[in-house]
Design a protein around this motif. Structure first.
Motif, PDB file in Angstrom:
ATOM      1  N   GLY A   8       0.803  -1.220   0.000  1.00  0.00           N
ATOM      2  CA  GLY A   8       0.000   0.000   0.000  1.00  0.00           C
ATOM      3  C   GLY A   8       0.836   1.269   0.000  1.00  0.00           C
ATOM      4  N   GLY A   9       1.932   1.256   0.757  1.00  0.00           N
ATOM      5  CA  GLY A   9       2.811   2.419   0.786  1.00  0.00           C
ATOM      6  C   GLY A   9       3.406   2.705  -0.580  1.00  0.00           C
ATOM      7  N   GLN A  10       3.744   1.659  -1.304  1.00  0.00           N
ATOM      8  CA  GLN A  10       4.299   1.833  -2.649  1.00  0.00           C
ATOM      9  C   GLN A  10       3.243   2.366  -3.611  1.00  0.00           C
ATOM     10  OE1 GLN A  10       5.654  -2.154  -3.103  1.00  0.00           O
ATOM     11  NE2 GLN A  10       7.695  -1.718  -2.281  1.00  0.00           N
ATOM     12  N   GLN A  11       2.002   1.931  -3.435  1.00  0.00           N
ATOM     13  CA  GLN A  11       0.928   2.452  -4.283  1.00  0.00           C
ATOM     14  C   GLN A  11       0.740   3.951  -4.051  1.00  0.00           C
ATOM     15  OE1 GLN A  11      -2.183  -0.282  -2.943  1.00  0.00           O
ATOM     16  NE2 GLN A  11      -2.385  -0.983  -5.064  1.00  0.00           N
ATOM     17  N   LEU A  25      -3.305  11.556   4.705  1.00  0.00           N
ATOM     18  CA  LEU A  25      -3.741  11.326   6.078  1.00  0.00           C
ATOM     19  C   LEU A  25      -3.137   9.998   6.500  1.00  0.00           C
ATOM     20  CD1 LEU A  25      -7.505  12.285   5.661  1.00  0.00           C
ATOM     21  CD2 LEU A  25      -5.561  13.771   6.148  1.00  0.00           C
ATOM     22  N   LEU A  26      -2.117  10.054   7.325  1.00  0.00           N
ATOM     23  CA  LEU A  26      -1.342   8.875   7.700  1.00  0.00           C
ATOM     24  C   LEU A  26      -1.475   8.657   9.201  1.00  0.00           C
ATOM     25  CD1 LEU A  26       0.705   6.704   6.753  1.00  0.00           C
ATOM     26  CD2 LEU A  26       2.506   8.343   7.308  1.00  0.00           C
ATOM     27  N   PHE A  27      -2.448   7.862   9.580  1.00  0.00           N
ATOM     28  CA  PHE A  27      -2.691   7.603  11.001  1.00  0.00           C
ATOM     29  C   PHE A  27      -1.839   6.436  11.467  1.00  0.00           C
ATOM     30  CE2 PHE A  27      -6.793   9.389   9.510  1.00  0.00           C
ATOM     31  CZ  PHE A  27      -6.697  10.592  10.182  1.00  0.00           C
ATOM     32  N   ARG A  28      -1.104   6.677  12.528  1.00  0.00           N
ATOM     33  CA  ARG A  28      -0.243   5.651  13.105  1.00  0.00           C
ATOM     34  C   ARG A  28      -0.638   5.449  14.556  1.00  0.00           C
ATOM     35  NH1 ARG A  28       5.305   8.536  11.706  1.00  0.00           N
ATOM     36  NH2 ARG A  28       4.123  10.265  12.530  1.00  0.00           N
ATOM     37  N   ASP A  29      -0.295   4.312  15.111  1.00  0.00           N
ATOM     38  CA  ASP A  29      -0.602   4.020  16.507  1.00  0.00           C
ATOM     39  C   ASP A  29       0.531   4.550  17.382  1.00  0.00           C
ATOM     40  OD1 ASP A  29      -1.282   3.039  18.971  1.00  0.00           O
ATOM     41  OD2 ASP A  29      -1.433   0.947  18.345  1.00  0.00           O
ATOM     42  N   PRO A  30       0.306   5.640  18.112  1.00  0.00           N
ATOM     43  CA  PRO A  30       1.384   6.214  18.916  1.00  0.00           C
ATOM     44  C   PRO A  30       1.779   5.339  20.106  1.00  0.00           C
ATOM     45  CG  PRO A  30      -0.655   7.373  19.342  1.00  0.00           C
ATOM     46  CD  PRO A  30      -0.933   6.401  18.223  1.00  0.00           C
ATOM     47  N   LEU A  31       0.917   4.428  20.493  1.00  0.00           N
ATOM     48  CA  LEU A  31       1.229   3.563  21.638  1.00  0.00           C
ATOM     49  C   LEU A  31       2.018   2.330  21.232  1.00  0.00           C
ATOM     50  CD1 LEU A  31      -2.156   3.772  23.560  1.00  0.00           C
ATOM     51  CD2 LEU A  31      -0.068   5.121  23.904  1.00  0.00           C
ATOM     52  N   ASN A  32       2.001   2.006  19.954  1.00  0.00           N
ATOM     53  CA  ASN A  32       2.745   0.851  19.449  1.00  0.00           C
ATOM     54  C   ASN A  32       3.555   1.251  18.223  1.00  0.00           C
ATOM     55  OD1 ASN A  32       1.673  -1.130  21.291  1.00  0.00           O
ATOM     56  ND2 ASN A  32      -0.256  -0.904  20.184  1.00  0.00           N
ATOM     57  N   PRO A  33       4.582   2.073  18.422  1.00  0.00           N
ATOM     58  CA  PRO A  33       5.367   2.500  17.264  1.00  0.00           C
ATOM     59  C   PRO A  33       6.127   1.337  16.647  1.00  0.00           C
ATOM     60  CG  PRO A  33       6.421   3.207  19.303  1.00  0.00           C
ATOM     61  CD  PRO A  33       5.101   2.587  19.673  1.00  0.00           C
ATOM     62  N   ASP A  34       6.276   1.410  15.344  1.00  0.00           N
ATOM     63  CA  ASP A  34       6.993   0.374  14.597  1.00  0.00           C
ATOM     64  C   ASP A  34       8.274   0.994  14.045  1.00  0.00           C
ATOM     65  OD1 ASP A  34       7.872  -1.731  13.100  1.00  0.00           O
ATOM     66  OD2 ASP A  34       6.160  -1.773  11.746  1.00  0.00           O
ATOM     67  N   PRO A  35       9.380   0.872  14.776  1.00  0.00           N
ATOM     68  CA  PRO A  35      10.622   1.536  14.331  1.00  0.00           C
ATOM     69  C   PRO A  35      11.173   0.991  13.026  1.00  0.00           C
ATOM     70  CG  PRO A  35      11.063   0.056  16.173  1.00  0.00           C
ATOM     71  CD  PRO A  35       9.571   0.087  15.969  1.00  0.00           C
ATOM     72  N   ASN A  37       9.329   0.409  10.370  1.00  0.00           N
ATOM     73  CA  ASN A  37       8.430   0.770   9.278  1.00  0.00           C
ATOM     74  C   ASN A  37       8.993   1.983   8.538  1.00  0.00           C
ATOM     75  OD1 ASN A  37       6.386   1.244   7.521  1.00  0.00           O
ATOM     76  ND2 ASN A  37       4.774   1.338   9.048  1.00  0.00           N
ATOM     77  N   ASN A  38       9.815   1.727   7.552  1.00  0.00           N
ATOM     78  CA  ASN A  38      10.410   2.796   6.761  1.00  0.00           C
ATOM     79  C   ASN A  38       9.450   3.352   5.726  1.00  0.00           C
ATOM     80  OD1 ASN A  38      12.870   2.722   8.105  1.00  0.00           O
ATOM     81  ND2 ASN A  38      13.612   1.052   6.834  1.00  0.00           N
ATOM     82  N   ASP A  39       8.347   2.640   5.466  1.00  0.00           N
ATOM     83  CA  ASP A  39       7.374   3.132   4.489  1.00  0.00           C
ATOM     84  C   ASP A  39       6.797   4.472   4.927  1.00  0.00           C
ATOM     85  OD1 ASP A  39       7.698   1.005   2.786  1.00  0.00           O
ATOM     86  OD2 ASP A  39       5.910  -0.066   3.471  1.00  0.00           O
ATOM     87  N   ASP A  40       6.483   4.602   6.210  1.00  0.00           N
ATOM     88  CA  ASP A  40       5.931   5.865   6.712  1.00  0.00           C
ATOM     89  C   ASP A  40       6.922   7.000   6.506  1.00  0.00           C
ATOM     90  OD1 ASP A  40       3.725   4.433   7.492  1.00  0.00           O
ATOM     91  OD2 ASP A  40       4.074   4.640   9.647  1.00  0.00           O
ATOM     92  N   LEU A  41       8.163   6.772   6.851  1.00  0.00           N
ATOM     93  CA  LEU A  41       9.176   7.820   6.690  1.00  0.00           C
ATOM     94  C   LEU A  41       9.384   8.165   5.222  1.00  0.00           C
ATOM     95  CD1 LEU A  41      11.816   6.692   9.345  1.00  0.00           C
ATOM     96  CD2 LEU A  41      10.118   8.521   9.516  1.00  0.00           C
ATOM     97  N   SER A  42       9.334   7.179   4.361  1.00  0.00           N
ATOM     98  CA  SER A  42       9.479   7.427   2.925  1.00  0.00           C
ATOM     99  C   SER A  42       8.316   8.263   2.398  1.00  0.00           C
ATOM    100  CB  SER A  42       9.558   6.110   2.159  1.00  0.00           C
ATOM    101  OG  SER A  42      10.718   5.415   2.508  1.00  0.00           O
TER     102      SER A  42
END
Length: 80
Positions: A8-11, A25-35, A37-42
Motif C-alpha cells: 500500500g505504501g508503494q501504491q 492522512l497517515l494515522f499511526r498508533d502512537p502507543l505501538n510505534p513500529d521503528p 516501518n520505513n514506508d511511513d518515513l518514505s
C-alpha cells in the motif's frame, strides 16, 4: 489501497510521484510505534519533496479537510 505490508505504501508513493495526491492522512498508533516501518518515513519524505500537506492525527486531518473544502490548498496548483 492495499495494506502497508501488501504494498500500500508503494501504491501511495507512486500516486504522489504522478501528482495524484492532494493530501496524505497517515494515522499511526502512537502507543505501538513500529521503528522498522520505513514506508511511513518514505511517504513523509515524498510529501515534503512534492509539497503535499500531511496529517498524522485526527485533529490535523480535520483541519486539512476543511482547508481543502475552502480552497486554502489551491496554491498547490501553481506548483504544477
Amino acid at each position: 489501497f492495499l495494506s502497508g505490508p501488501q504494498g500500500g505504501g508503494q501504491q501511495i508513493a507512486a500516486r504522489i510521484g504522478y501528482d495524484e495526491i492532494d493530501m496524505l492522512l497517515l494515522f499511526r498508533d502512537p502507543l505501538n510505534p513500529d521503528p522498522e516501518n520505513n514506508d511511513d518515513l518514505s511517504l513523509l519524505r515524498l510529501c515534503d519533496m512534492h509539497h503535499i500537506p500531511v496529517a498524522t492525527n485526527l485533529a490535523t486531518a480535520e483541519m486539512l479537510i476543511h482547508s481543502l473544502e475552502r480552497g486554502d490548498l489551491d496554491w498547490r496548483d501553481n506548483l504544477r
